[in-house]
Design a protein around this motif. Structure first.
Motif, short mmCIF file in Angstrom:
data_model
loop_
_atom_site.label_atom_id
_atom_site.label_comp_id
_atom_site.label_asym_id
_atom_site.label_seq_id
_atom_site.Cartn_x
_atom_site.Cartn_y
_atom_site.Cartn_z
N PHE A 275 43.71 -2.14 41.65
CA PHE A 275 44.98 -2.84 41.82
C PHE A 275 46.05 -1.97 42.47
O PHE A 275 47.23 -2.14 42.22
CB PHE A 275 45.46 -3.37 40.46
N ALA A 276 45.63 -1.07 43.32
CA ALA A 276 46.59 -0.22 44.05
C ALA A 276 47.36 -1.08 45.06
O ALA A 276 46.84 -2.09 45.56
CB ALA A 276 45.85 0.90 44.77
N VAL A 277 48.58 -0.67 45.36
CA VAL A 277 49.40 -1.39 46.34
C VAL A 277 48.63 -1.50 47.66
O VAL A 277 48.05 -0.52 48.14
CB VAL A 277 50.76 -0.69 46.54
N GLY A 278 48.59 -2.70 48.21
CA GLY A 278 47.89 -2.95 49.46
C GLY A 278 46.48 -3.48 49.29
O GLY A 278 45.89 -4.00 50.24
N VAL B 236 48.14 -6.97 46.58
CA VAL B 236 49.00 -6.30 45.61
C VAL B 236 50.20 -5.69 46.34
O VAL B 236 50.04 -4.87 47.25
CB VAL B 236 48.24 -5.20 44.84
N ALA B 237 51.41 -6.10 45.93
CA ALA B 237 52.64 -5.57 46.51
C ALA B 237 53.28 -4.54 45.59
O ALA B 237 53.92 -3.59 46.05
CB ALA B 237 53.63 -6.70 46.79
N GLN B 238 53.12 -4.74 44.28
CA GLN B 238 53.72 -3.83 43.30
C GLN B 238 52.89 -3.93 42.02
O GLN B 238 52.42 -5.00 41.66
CB GLN B 238 55.15 -4.28 43.03
N VAL B 239 52.74 -2.79 41.34
CA VAL B 239 51.98 -2.79 40.09
C VAL B 239 52.57 -1.77 39.13
O VAL B 239 53.03 -0.71 39.54
CB VAL B 239 50.47 -2.50 40.34
N ARG B 240 52.58 -2.13 37.86
CA ARG B 240 53.02 -1.20 36.82
C ARG B 240 52.34 -1.58 35.51
O ARG B 240 51.91 -2.71 35.33
CB ARG B 240 54.55 -1.20 36.69
N THR B 241 52.25 -0.62 34.62
CA THR B 241 51.62 -0.85 33.32
C THR B 241 52.66 -1.36 32.34
O THR B 241 53.79 -0.89 32.33
CB THR B 241 51.00 0.46 32.79
N HIS B 242 52.24 -2.33 31.52
CA HIS B 242 53.11 -2.86 30.48
C HIS B 242 52.25 -3.12 29.25
O HIS B 242 51.45 -4.05 29.25
CB HIS B 242 53.80 -4.14 30.95
N LEU C 188 48.65 -5.12 32.97
CA LEU C 188 49.27 -4.69 34.21
C LEU C 188 50.25 -5.78 34.64
O LEU C 188 49.94 -6.97 34.52
CB LEU C 188 48.22 -4.51 35.31
N LEU C 189 51.40 -5.38 35.12
CA LEU C 189 52.33 -6.33 35.72
C LEU C 189 52.20 -6.16 37.23
O LEU C 189 52.43 -5.08 37.76
CB LEU C 189 53.76 -6.06 35.27
#
Length: 170
Positions: free
Chosen positions: A32-35, A53-59, A63-64
């Protein structure tokens, strides 16, 4: 073409199209890396929907992710429960003797002393360690933590997992 399930869209997050994804892969940071591109599979879709995927972060344990193709909650809302998939040839591994979730599902589980336990029917990816759900004939499912003390050998070619039975597993 065969596809692998790498995550599930479990909910929306906010109003700008961001979604909560429960990863179903050993390598979420690569998958899920950007791009990176994944495809959305949902019963309401005639064809798989490509998403980037444009943006990813852990929540917490999810993953968000914000996809380039979605910019508001209405575009994502209808796809709750959908699977994110990738072509099978895009498997990711970091070691020669590694394995993937889809290779474990269906494997026969035996103990180190040869007792048949059952077959892996599901993998629960949890923060501390994965838990393998083993279906047993005539008994309740067995939950086996994927830790070195219990899982002694995984032979994906023979479809056999050898485990050390420990008190308290049942």
């Amino acid at each position: 073409m065969e596809f692998l399930r790498v995550g599930q869209l479990v909910n929306t997050h906010g109003i700008r199209g961001e979604v909560k994804i429960m990863a179903n892969t050993d390598f979420p940071e690569q998958r899920f890396a950007v791009g990176k591109q994944v495809w959305l599979e949902h019963p309401t879709l005639v064809e798989k929907l490509p998403l980037t995927v444009a943006q990813v972060r852990t929540h917490k344990s999810t993953l968000l992710i914000r996809f380039r193709e979605w910019n508001n909650i209405n575009q994502a809302e209808a796809f709750k429960g959908a699977w994110l998939i990738v072509p099978e040839e895009e498997e990711v591994t970091d070691e020669d003797d590694g394995f993937f979730f889809h290779q474990i599902i269906g494997c026969q589980v035996v103990t180190t002393d040869g007792m048949q336990v059952g077959r892996v029917k599901e993998i629960l990816p949890l923060p501390a360690n994965d838990v393998w759900v083993v279906s047993r004939e005539g008994k309740a499912d067995l939950l086996i933590p994927y830790i070195e003390d219990i899982i002694k050998d995984v032979d994906v070619k023979q479809q056999v997992i050898t485990m050390e039975w420990m008190e308290g597993l049942e």
